[in-house]
Enzyme design. Structure first.
Site, PDB file in Angstrom:
ATOM      1  N   LYS A   1       0.846  -1.203   0.000  1.00  0.00           N
ATOM      2  CA  LYS A   1       0.000   0.000   0.000  1.00  0.00           C
ATOM      3  C   LYS A   1       0.878   1.248   0.000  1.00  0.00           C
ATOM      4  CE  LYS A   1      -1.730   2.837   2.905  1.00  0.00           C
ATOM      5  NZ  LYS A   1      -1.724   4.084   2.135  1.00  0.00           N
TER       6      LYS A   1
ATOM      7  N   GLU B   1       9.973   0.839  10.523  1.00  0.00           N
ATOM      8  CA  GLU B   1      11.023   1.850  10.332  1.00  0.00           C
ATOM      9  C   GLU B   1      10.339   3.184  10.577  1.00  0.00           C
ATOM     10  OE1 GLU B   1      12.911   4.574   9.130  1.00  0.00           O
ATOM     11  OE2 GLU B   1      13.047   3.839   7.069  1.00  0.00           O
TER      12      GLU B   1
ATOM     13  N   CYS C   1      13.721  10.396   7.555  1.00  0.00           N
ATOM     14  CA  CYS C   1      13.632   9.932   8.944  1.00  0.00           C
ATOM     15  C   CYS C   1      14.984  10.054   9.649  1.00  0.00           C
ATOM     16  CB  CYS C   1      13.127   8.501   8.984  1.00  0.00           C
ATOM     17  SG  CYS C   1      13.939   7.464   7.782  1.00  0.00           S
TER      18      CYS C   1
ATOM     19  N   GLU D   1      10.296  15.157  16.101  1.00  0.00           N
ATOM     20  CA  GLU D   1      10.625  15.088  14.674  1.00  0.00           C
ATOM     21  C   GLU D   1       9.807  16.132  13.920  1.00  0.00           C
ATOM     22  OE1 GLU D   1       9.399  11.533  12.346  1.00  0.00           O
ATOM     23  OE2 GLU D   1      11.450  11.599  11.579  1.00  0.00           O
TER      24      GLU D   1
HETATM   25  P1  NDP Z   1       1.980   8.133   8.403  1.00  0.00           P
HETATM   26  O1  NDP Z   1       2.723   7.310   9.377  1.00  0.00           O
HETATM   27  O2  NDP Z   1       0.561   8.464   8.652  1.00  0.00           O
HETATM   28  O3  NDP Z   1       2.024   7.452   6.931  1.00  0.00           O
HETATM   29  C1  NDP Z   1       2.837   6.392   6.537  1.00  0.00           C
HETATM   30  C2  NDP Z   1       2.018   5.294   5.879  1.00  0.00           C
HETATM   31  O4  NDP Z   1       1.127   4.729   6.841  1.00  0.00           O
HETATM   32  C3  NDP Z   1       1.127   5.798   4.734  1.00  0.00           C
HETATM   33  O5  NDP Z   1       1.060   4.818   3.723  1.00  0.00           O
HETATM   34  C4  NDP Z   1      -0.217   5.932   5.429  1.00  0.00           C
HETATM   35  O6  NDP Z   1      -1.293   5.887   4.542  1.00  0.00           O
HETATM   36  C5  NDP Z   1      -0.193   4.733   6.335  1.00  0.00           C
HETATM   37  N1  NDP Z   1      -1.160   4.785   7.433  1.00  0.00           N
HETATM   38  C6  NDP Z   1      -1.698   5.869   8.040  1.00  0.00           C
HETATM   39  N2  NDP Z   1      -2.553   5.486   9.021  1.00  0.00           N
HETATM   40  C7  NDP Z   1      -2.558   4.140   9.027  1.00  0.00           C
HETATM   41  C8  NDP Z   1      -3.224   3.154   9.819  1.00  0.00           C
HETATM   42  N3  NDP Z   1      -4.073   3.495  10.781  1.00  0.00           N
HETATM   43  N4  NDP Z   1      -2.977   1.854   9.564  1.00  0.00           N
HETATM   44  C9  NDP Z   1      -2.117   1.486   8.602  1.00  0.00           C
HETATM   45  N5  NDP Z   1      -1.469   2.370   7.811  1.00  0.00           N
HETATM   46  C10 NDP Z   1      -1.682   3.682   8.026  1.00  0.00           C
HETATM   47  O7  NDP Z   1       2.797   9.437   8.177  1.00  0.00           O
HETATM   48  P2  NDP Z   1       2.247  10.889   7.741  1.00  0.00           P
HETATM   49  O8  NDP Z   1       2.151  10.907   6.277  1.00  0.00           O
HETATM   50  O9  NDP Z   1       1.009  11.241   8.480  1.00  0.00           O
HETATM   51  O10 NDP Z   1       3.416  11.804   8.257  1.00  0.00           O
HETATM   52  C11 NDP Z   1       3.411  12.180   9.632  1.00  0.00           C
HETATM   53  C12 NDP Z   1       4.794  12.181  10.208  1.00  0.00           C
HETATM   54  O11 NDP Z   1       5.296  10.861  10.150  1.00  0.00           O
HETATM   55  C13 NDP Z   1       5.812  13.001   9.452  1.00  0.00           C
HETATM   56  O12 NDP Z   1       5.756  14.353   9.813  1.00  0.00           O
HETATM   57  C14 NDP Z   1       7.071  12.354   9.910  1.00  0.00           C
HETATM   58  O13 NDP Z   1       7.416  12.830  11.171  1.00  0.00           O
HETATM   59  C15 NDP Z   1       6.701  10.882  10.025  1.00  0.00           C
HETATM   60  N6  NDP Z   1       7.090  10.126   8.828  1.00  0.00           N
HETATM   61  C16 NDP Z   1       8.184   9.329   8.906  1.00  0.00           C
HETATM   62  C17 NDP Z   1       8.624   8.657   7.802  1.00  0.00           C
HETATM   63  C18 NDP Z   1       9.827   7.792   7.851  1.00  0.00           C
HETATM   64  O14 NDP Z   1      10.495   7.654   6.825  1.00  0.00           O
HETATM   65  N7  NDP Z   1      10.119   7.149   8.963  1.00  0.00           N
HETATM   66  C19 NDP Z   1       7.972   8.788   6.493  1.00  0.00           C
HETATM   67  C20 NDP Z   1       6.773   9.608   6.533  1.00  0.00           C
HETATM   68  C21 NDP Z   1       6.380  10.257   7.665  1.00  0.00           C
HETATM   69  P3  NDP Z   1      -1.880   7.259   3.947  1.00  0.00           P
HETATM   70  O15 NDP Z   1      -0.759   8.134   3.607  1.00  0.00           O
HETATM   71  O16 NDP Z   1      -2.615   6.806   2.756  1.00  0.00           O
HETATM   72  O17 NDP Z   1      -2.775   7.789   5.015  1.00  0.00           O
END
Ligand code: NDP
Length: 499
Positions: free
Chosen positions: A197, A272, A306, A403
């Protein structure tokens, strides 16, 4: 000018974007069962870029069934050599379409095209090639056993590493294609089947990758791609009772939700998650390299990494000099749309991310921080924010502890190695860290004490398919890339025979 009428874009990209992105299940492309779609936006303009099928629980269930069928059918029967060849072929196809993928990634995520071309796509190609090689090298061991309660008996005992089964993979938007590669490469090399996904902000490159997966000749159902929202498609995938493992990259908050959802059938979980990485500059470092390195540690990918070096610790005697150097670099960065040839930093990925970063800036200023560069959003079109250096910050401030995931670094002075280590380690995260010094013994002494999954010495943001990456503490569970990642995708079976 809208994307559809842009004279500079490759016709294949315009054509792909113009179609509604579909779901790949069992080798076939379809709409979502609900018929629903969602829009993905161009972060440089805020305009709708493309429409994509919004998969949810029913589509996830169909995808898991297809993945199970492929696992128990053609994929499970395929030799490891043939599996490796398919992964290699996928890498070749991706390389042949480098320009197209780089453009898609830039349009959807916002990053400069120059970066998508030299980093995102080539690193994904390299990852698939590296993992293709592993397909034939997933080995067990023979183990001499003694069995004290069976005197005189002889045994042949060995272990095998077998695929975990059907794997759900949920990826973020900061490196959409590369994160898909990091997840798919080891899963496929070890013989699993996958339901992937992508993030709602950046689904396009994963969908296009699905087309190449089909073209490469992977059997139907080996890789299923279900774009959709996190709270529907993502949640259904993490909770699905017939998924054997879930691999996730994203926020620590969602990582916790995934753990809870996975508890239902106790599926294996690898995570991660976030980071707030310390980057430590000692007075005896190569100053030019350290200043350039500290700037790129935070500003690469607009700080949406990250492992971004977002907490800059500078030895007291060189504090002003390093802050001035990093601030000057920040001011020189050309911020603009990713497709412009001279752009060095693009927009943040979404309005939500822009608001989040601006919220952190306000919080920092309200607690007394000062900006020596940047400090605010740029213009009213797109999601641009200035590369920012904050001083007058202290250890307890939100901007130092949490973060931000944007181009914002906090600079804090320190006295010596003994005093910087406790503050560098005093954070819930432990993903990465940087050290800048010419004293090689000091560098390794400090590296040993840093509680982080990766420590870069006199460099930063160096990634390689062979180098494991992942976090201590709340930065996650398990490692991606390298040999270590294969362990996350295999079960160990011990076989014991009485001779
Ligand atoms: P999320 O953790 O929400 O998104 C990452 C993935 O998880 C996306 O595919 C998202 O889907 C999915 N997701 C969201 N909610 C659920 C759930 N309940 N169950 C399963 N999957 C889910 O990150 P955000 O985009 O909201 O970003 C928020 C913060 O997260 C950023 O500001 C940053 O701090 C951190 N982040 C860290 C990353 C890393 O590389 N470690 C990468 C991205 C964000 P969808 O987008 O379709 O909602």
């Amino acid at each position: 000018m809208g994307i559809a009428t842009s004279p500079t874009l490759d016709a294949r990209v315009i054509n792909f974007i113009g179609r509604t992105g579909k779901i790949l299940i069992d080798g076939k492309w379809s709409e979502a069962a609900s018929g629903k779609t969602f829009d993905t936006y161009n972060p440089a303009t805020g305009e709708i870029l493309a429409r994509v099928a919004a998969g949810d629980r029913i589509d996830i269930d169909r995808a898991v069934k297809a993945a199970r069928k492929a696992f128990e059918g053609p994929w499970g029967r395929m030799t490891s050599s043939d599996r490796g060849k398919l992964i290699w072929k996928l890498a070749d196809l991706l390389e042949q379409h480098l320009e197209e993928f780089a453009t898609l990634e830039t349009l959807d995520n916002g990053k400069p095209l120059t970066i998508s071309r030299v980093a995102d796509v080539p690193l994904a190609v390299d990852l698939f090639r590296y993992m293709a090689g592993w397909a034939t090298k997933i080995e067990g061991t023979t183990i001499p056993i003694s069995v004290p309660y069976a005197p005189g008996a002889k045994f042949l005992a060995y272990t095998k590493r077998e695929p975990v089964g059907v794997v759900g993979q949920i990826i973020p938007w900061n490196f959409p294609l590369l994160m898909a590669a990091w997840k798919l490469g080891p899963a496929l090399a070890t013989g699993n089947t996958v339901v992937l996904k992508p993030a709602e902000q950046t689904p396009l490159s994963a969908i296009r990758l699905g087309e190449l997966i089909t073209e490469a000749g992977f059997p139907e159902g080996v890789v299923n791609i279900v774009p959709g929202l996190g709270e529907t498609a993502g949640a259904a995938l993490s909770a699905h009772p017939d998924v054997d493992k879930i691999a996730f990259t994203g926020s620590t908050e969602v990582g916790r939700l995934i753990l809870q959802a996975a508890a239902g059938n106790l599926k294996k979980v690898s995570l991660e998650l976030g980071g707030k990485s310390p980057n430590i500059v000692f007075a005896d470092s190569d100053m030019k390299a350290a200043i350039g390195g500290a700037a790129s540690a935070i500003f690469f990918n607009h700080g949406q990494c990250c492992c971004a070096g977002s907490r800059l610790y500078i030895e007291q005697s060189i504090f002003d000099q390093v802050v001035e150097g990093v601030s000057n670099q920040a001011k020189k960065i050309k911020v603009g749309p990713g497709l412009e040839p001279d752009t060095q930093m693009g927009p943040l990925v979404s309005k939500e991310q822009l608001d989040r970063v601006c919220g952190y800036l306000e919080s920092g200023f309200s607690e007394g921080a000062k900006a020596t560069a940047g400090g605010k959003k740029i213009g009213n079109q797109g999601y641009f924010v200035e590369p920012t250096v904050l001083v007058n910050t202290d250890h307890k401030m939100k901007v130092v502890q949490e973060e931000i995931f944007g181009p914002v670094v906090t600079a804090i002075p320190f006295k010596d190695a003994d005093s910087v280590l406790p503050i560098a380690n005093d954070n819930i995260y432990g993903l990465a860290a940087g050290i800048w010094t010419k004293d090689i013994s000091k560098a390794h002494r400090v590296a040993e004490k840093l509680r982080a999954g990766t420590v870069w010495i006199n460099c930063y943001n160096i990634f390689d398919a062979a180098l494991p990456f992942g976090g201590y503490k709340q930065s996650g569970w398990g490692r991606e890339m390298g040999k270590d990642s294969l362990e996350l995708y295999t079960e160990v079976k011990a076989v014991c025979t009485m001779l």
